[in-house]
Design an enzyme around this catalytic site. Structure first.
Site, PDB file in Angstrom:
ATOM      1  N   LYS A  35       1.056  -0.550   0.002  1.00  0.00           N
ATOM      2  CA  LYS A  35      -0.515  -0.303   0.378  1.00  0.00           C
ATOM      3  C   LYS A  35       0.997   0.877   0.562  1.00  0.00           C
ATOM      4  O   LYS A  35       1.702   1.344   0.459  1.00  0.00           O
ATOM      5  CB  LYS A  35      -1.193   0.288   1.154  1.00  0.00           C
ATOM      6  CG  LYS A  35      -0.172  -0.104   2.393  1.00  0.00           C
ATOM      7  CD  LYS A  35      -0.834  -0.470   3.942  1.00  0.00           C
ATOM      8  CE  LYS A  35      -0.162  -0.230   5.209  1.00  0.00           C
ATOM      9  NZ  LYS A  35      -1.381  -1.502   5.834  1.00  0.00           N
ATOM     10  N   ARG A 126     -10.216  -0.844  14.613  1.00  0.00           N
ATOM     11  CA  ARG A 126      -9.802  -0.510  13.909  1.00  0.00           C
ATOM     12  C   ARG A 126     -10.521  -0.443  12.703  1.00  0.00           C
ATOM     13  O   ARG A 126     -11.020   0.151  12.157  1.00  0.00           O
ATOM     14  CB  ARG A 126      -8.415  -0.574  13.686  1.00  0.00           C
ATOM     15  CG  ARG A 126      -7.788   0.990  12.921  1.00  0.00           C
ATOM     16  CD  ARG A 126      -6.824   1.239  11.931  1.00  0.00           C
ATOM     17  NE  ARG A 126      -6.438   0.111  11.754  1.00  0.00           N
ATOM     18  CZ  ARG A 126      -5.413  -0.178  11.284  1.00  0.00           C
ATOM     19  NH1 ARG A 126      -4.083   0.471  10.925  1.00  0.00           N
ATOM     20  NH2 ARG A 126      -4.228  -1.278  10.444  1.00  0.00           N
ATOM     21  N   TYR A 247      17.415  29.496   9.109  1.00  0.00           N
ATOM     22  CA  TYR A 247      16.457  30.200   9.134  1.00  0.00           C
ATOM     23  C   TYR A 247      16.752  29.958  10.883  1.00  0.00           C
ATOM     24  O   TYR A 247      16.234  29.159  11.804  1.00  0.00           O
ATOM     25  CB  TYR A 247      15.163  29.870   8.651  1.00  0.00           C
ATOM     26  CG  TYR A 247      14.796  29.383   7.347  1.00  0.00           C
ATOM     27  CD1 TYR A 247      14.435  31.115   7.176  1.00  0.00           C
ATOM     28  CD2 TYR A 247      14.141  28.616   6.921  1.00  0.00           C
ATOM     29  CE1 TYR A 247      13.795  31.098   5.974  1.00  0.00           C
ATOM     30  CE2 TYR A 247      14.053  28.769   5.476  1.00  0.00           C
ATOM     31  CZ  TYR A 247      13.324  30.238   4.388  1.00  0.00           C
ATOM     32  OH  TYR A 247      13.634  30.244   3.782  1.00  0.00           O
ATOM     33  N   MET A 295      12.698  24.511   2.932  1.00  0.00           N
ATOM     34  CA  MET A 295      12.317  22.988   2.907  1.00  0.00           C
ATOM     35  C   MET A 295      12.790  22.684   1.421  1.00  0.00           C
ATOM     36  O   MET A 295      12.689  21.672   1.095  1.00  0.00           O
ATOM     37  CB  MET A 295      10.918  24.863   1.376  1.00  0.00           C
ATOM     38  CG  MET A 295       9.901  23.610   0.758  1.00  0.00           C
ATOM     39  SD  MET A 295       9.176  24.520  -0.053  1.00  0.00           S
ATOM     40  CE  MET A 295       7.988  25.282   0.965  1.00  0.00           C
TER      41      MET A 295
HETATM   42  C1  LIG Z   1      -0.063  -2.099   7.115  1.00  0.00           C
HETATM   43  C2  LIG Z   1      -0.625  -3.495   7.316  1.00  0.00           C
HETATM   44  C3  LIG Z   1       0.815  -4.456   7.385  1.00  0.00           C
HETATM   45  C4  LIG Z   1       2.318  -4.925   7.577  1.00  0.00           C
HETATM   46  O1  LIG Z   1       2.564  -4.040   8.564  1.00  0.00           O
HETATM   47  P1  LIG Z   1       4.054  -3.916   8.597  1.00  0.00           P
HETATM   48  O2  LIG Z   1       4.027  -3.281  10.058  1.00  0.00           O
HETATM   49  O3  LIG Z   1       4.356  -3.100   7.489  1.00  0.00           O
HETATM   50  O4  LIG Z   1       4.136  -5.159   8.372  1.00  0.00           O
HETATM   51  C5  LIG Z   1      -0.775  -6.233   7.584  1.00  0.00           C
HETATM   52  N1  LIG Z   1      -1.665  -5.558   7.320  1.00  0.00           N
HETATM   53  C6  LIG Z   1      -2.402  -4.650   7.712  1.00  0.00           C
HETATM   54  C7  LIG Z   1      -3.862  -4.887   8.254  1.00  0.00           C
HETATM   55  C8  LIG Z   1      -2.090  -3.680   8.116  1.00  0.00           C
HETATM   56  O5  LIG Z   1      -2.801  -2.654   7.722  1.00  0.00           O
END
Ligand SMILES: *Cc1c(COP(=O)(O)O)cnc(C)c1O
Length: 355
Positions: A35, A126, A247, A295
């Protein structure tokens, strides 16, 4: 002359991290969480490397991410964590599997035609169904409509946290009907893989470890560095004592100092919190970031480097993050986690895959 900061992306490191996590997953299949553009590393870079390393199952958060992944991997199994959207058609066209997290998705049977996963909430509050709602949710639904039953660990980055064992036990109990029906079970993210065999079930789905980060950056696992992040030295200044740098003049030279200006800034994902806290590596020697992160620029104290005879020049690369300044170390310096550092790597970086 100037150059944009760049990311050198190591195929070998990514493949090695996958093989390590796959080995550590024992007899469970090792999937990949890709993701958020493969945690900022780049899905177009990561997907083919993971596929060649043997990964066949992938998880993304959004439909659009899944569609992009399908174009890269025509044969992969792709799950979408956030589940159904307002339109079934792209799911059918691209052969995507939703994760079912809520009851309205089961009001009609259409999402069941897509080999979905079912998400059980075992202690994170969640996403997913609490175990005590499962009977009601699944009433009248053939259990073999699902291709996977999953849950997610809230505290896997803390191996000794009691919640890990509690969630494992709750998942084992709640998922028992799926197991009996021969449906694959999945609980472990990267931290879960490292917790050991009891957490692996049939499928693991690590993310951060693939990309070189540890679940807890203050307890580095030692994954291979996938991203070598470099900035370009655009100025070398010899400053007298009592000269403010950057800055707000948050740093003032205390003696005659050599200050480098390097092209990278918070617009590239080099967090502002790293000002006066992080270091960069030049020819293996670490030099502190002094003054605020701007930046597009940072300032580096290279006085020690000069004292050791390294006459650093403009138009050279310095390591911002990589084999020496690990993502974990940089995360600790920025008071964050590797996940956030990686997913904030900016669109402006020049990205280059290397062997
Ligand atoms: C992002 C995610 C993972 C992967 O988690 P990591 O800690 O990056 O290995 C696995 N399962 C779910 C549901 C996630 O949202």
């Amino acid at each position: 002359m100037h150059r944009r900061p760049r990311l050198l992306l190591s195929k070998q490191a990514l493949a090695e991290n996958y093989r390590f996590l796959s080995d550590r997953s024992g007899s469970a299949e090792c999937a990949a969480s890709v993701k958020a553009n493969a945690y900022g590393v780049g899905i177009a870079f990561a997907a083919p490397v993971l596929w060649d390393a043997g990964c066949r199952t992938y998880f993304v958060a959004y439909l659009e991410e899944a569609v992009a992944l399908r174009a890269l991997l025509p044969e992969a199994r792709i799950y979408v964590f956030h589940g159904p959207t307002d339109n079934l058609e792209p799911w059918q066209t691209h052969r995507l599997c939703p994760v079912i997290n809520e009851k309205t998705a089961l009001d009609s049977s259409e999402w069941l035609t897509l080999d979905p996963a079912l998400h059980i909430d075992t202690g994170m509050s969640r996403l997913g169904f609490p175990p005590n709602q499962l009977d009601e949710v699944l009433a009248g639904i053939p259990i073999d409509s699902f291709s996977l039953c999953m849950s997610h660990l809230a505290c896997a980055d803390e191996p000794s946290h009691p919640s890990n064992e509690e969630q494992r036990a709750r998942f084992t109990a709640a998922a028992a009907p799926f197991k009996e029906a021969g449906i694959a079970l999945s609980l472990a993210n990267t931290g879960g893989v490292l917790l050991g065999e009891a957490f692996h079930f049939d499928l693991t789905r690590p993310g951060i470890g693939l990309y070189g980060g540890s679940p807890d950056p203050s307890a580095p696992v030692g994954f291979q560095s996938v991203c070598q992040w470099q900035g370009w030295v655009t100025q070398v200044a010899h400053l007298p004592p009592d000269t403010p740098v950057g800055y707000g003049g948050s740093y003032v030279t205390s003696r005659e100092q050599v200050i480098l200006t390097v092209s990278v800034g918070y617009a590239d994902g080099y967090l502002r919190a790293l000002g006066n806290r992080a270091a960069v590596a030049i020819d293996g020697i670490e030099c502190p970031v002094v003054g605020r992160v701007s930046m597009d620029l940072i300032t580096i104290d290279a006085t020690e480097l000069w004292a050791r005879g390294h006459r650093v020049k403009t138009d050279t690369w310095v390591e911002l993050m990589g084999a020496q300044i690990s993502v974990d170390r940089l995360a600790v310096a920025g008071d964050t986690i590797g996940y956030e550092l990686l997913t904030r790597l900016g669109a402006r970086l020049e990205r280059q895959a290397i062997a």
